[in-house]
Scaffold this active site. Structure first.
Site, PDB file in Angstrom:
ATOM      1  N   GLY A  37      28.901  63.212  88.059  1.00  0.00           N
ATOM      2  CA  GLY A  37      29.078  62.078  87.273  1.00  0.00           C
ATOM      3  C   GLY A  37      29.807  62.199  86.047  1.00  0.00           C
ATOM      4  O   GLY A  37      30.581  61.202  85.263  1.00  0.00           O
ATOM      5  N   HIS A  38      30.142  63.596  86.204  1.00  0.00           N
ATOM      6  CA  HIS A  38      30.840  63.877  84.301  1.00  0.00           C
ATOM      7  C   HIS A  38      31.849  63.415  84.971  1.00  0.00           C
ATOM      8  O   HIS A  38      32.325  62.728  83.873  1.00  0.00           O
ATOM      9  CB  HIS A  38      31.199  65.246  83.568  1.00  0.00           C
ATOM     10  CG  HIS A  38      29.239  65.716  83.134  1.00  0.00           C
ATOM     11  ND1 HIS A  38      28.018  66.398  83.907  1.00  0.00           N
ATOM     12  CD2 HIS A  38      28.352  64.910  82.036  1.00  0.00           C
ATOM     13  CE1 HIS A  38      27.708  66.515  83.259  1.00  0.00           C
ATOM     14  NE2 HIS A  38      27.240  65.940  81.878  1.00  0.00           N
ATOM     15  N   GLN A  62      17.943  67.338  69.994  1.00  0.00           N
ATOM     16  CA  GLN A  62      17.250  66.236  71.145  1.00  0.00           C
ATOM     17  C   GLN A  62      16.494  66.161  72.475  1.00  0.00           C
ATOM     18  O   GLN A  62      15.860  66.299  73.180  1.00  0.00           O
ATOM     19  CB  GLN A  62      18.827  65.519  71.340  1.00  0.00           C
ATOM     20  CG  GLN A  62      19.179  66.275  72.451  1.00  0.00           C
ATOM     21  CD  GLN A  62      20.663  65.664  73.024  1.00  0.00           C
ATOM     22  OE1 GLN A  62      21.176  65.321  72.660  1.00  0.00           O
ATOM     23  NE2 GLN A  62      20.211  65.183  74.527  1.00  0.00           N
ATOM     24  N   GLY A 148      27.506  57.628  81.518  1.00  0.00           N
ATOM     25  CA  GLY A 148      26.651  56.920  82.357  1.00  0.00           C
ATOM     26  C   GLY A 148      25.531  56.327  82.597  1.00  0.00           C
ATOM     27  O   GLY A 148      24.578  55.865  81.699  1.00  0.00           O
TER      28      GLY A 148
END
Length: 294
Positions: A37-38, A62, A148
């Site tokens: 995905g990256h 986060q 994404g």
């Protein structure tokens, strides 16, 4: 490929690229533990930009107090080896102290968009995301930043951040990359054993079943949510945290879908691992189907 760990050095490099060489800079912000995905983001950055920078930083602000910050996968050597095959120009891999120096006390909050869905489930999460991205955007000043669709709410928050604070950066959102089973690629998939990985495929199966109902004309958010819930309930290893239907720009919660584009999203526990996924419901697709049947 150069690995940079100091923010001052990163700023100096990108300043020269912009001012003296007039290069187009693309940034792919990551927390490492890189997967396909990256890499799809890196490929698009390479296609669009003259200089590609990948940031690798596990951002503590986060993560909530009971989340997985300490055990979050970290392997800079492995990530660097992966990126070497993609013609990346720079890896920015700062320490926590470089991003948040002693006495740090300034945080960024995108109000409204940050306290729903993942923001409600993970209080403070998007304050951390918005803050670290503001810092990265100020250090690097990218022309483009790549994200994404899997982290759909994050992309909505980031677009509003860029708009409201007038960053000269265009946000590029690319489709979710999935395993053959439909499971969305995520660094947290590394926590799943083989049985859990197979079970997790139910998440996308449930979303696509509801999406098909939408394409067939279903416009009740409640019924779409029920379809997702019923499908996930067939897999005992998976426990839903939430399912929601929201406006894809404002995140306003929807009861009935009209002509707006909607986000159907969920979060669920597979074993002890919390995963998220989503599909975007486009009214234009329903109109195309209706025209084809007429």
């Amino acid at each position: 490929m150069e690995i940079i760990t100091r923010r001052q050095r990163m700023s100096m490099v990108t300043r020269k690229l912009r001012r003296e060489e007039a290069k187009t800079i693309g940034l792919v912000p990551t927390m490492g533990a890189l997967h396909d995905g990256h890499l799809s983001l890196v490929r698009e950055a390479r296609r669009m930009c003259e200089v590609v920078i990948v940031s690798i930083f596990v951002n503590p602000t986060q993560f909530g107090p009971n989340e997985d910050y300490e055990k979050y996968p970290r392997d800079l050597t492995k990530d660097t080896t992966l990126l070497a095959d993609y013609n990346v120009d720079y890896i920015f891999a700062p320490s926590v102290e470089e991003i948040y120096p002693k006495g740090f006390s300034t945080y960024v909050t995108v109000e409204g968009l940050s306290n729903q869905l993942e923001g409600a489930a993970r209080p403070g999460h998007f304050r951390g995301v918005a803050t670290v991205l503001t810092i990265l955007f100020n250090i690097i000043r990218p022309d483009f930043a790549f994200f994404g669709q899997k982290d759909a709410q994050q992309t909505i928050v980031v677009k509003r951040l860029v708009r409201d604070l007038a960053f000269d950066t265009e946000i590029v959102v690319l489709p979710t990359v999935r395993e053959t089973s439909g499971l969305a690629l995520s660094s947290r998939n590394a926590y799943l054993n083989e049985e859990e990985r197979r079970a997790a495929a139910v998440l996308y199966r449930a979303l696509t079943r509801a999406e098909q109902a939408y394409i067939n004309g279903e416009r009740s958010a409640r019924k779409l949510i029920e379809i997702v819930g019923a499908e996930v309930a067939t897999e005992p290893r998976v426990r839903l945290d939430y399912v929601s239907v929201n406006d894809a720009e404002t995140l306003e919660k929807l009861d009935k879908l009209e002509d707006q584009t909607a986000l159907l999203s969920l979060a669920a526990y597979v074993g002890s691992t919390r995963l998220i996924d989503n599909v975007v419901l486009h009214p234009a697709r329903q109109r195309v189907r209706s025209m084809a049947e007429s």
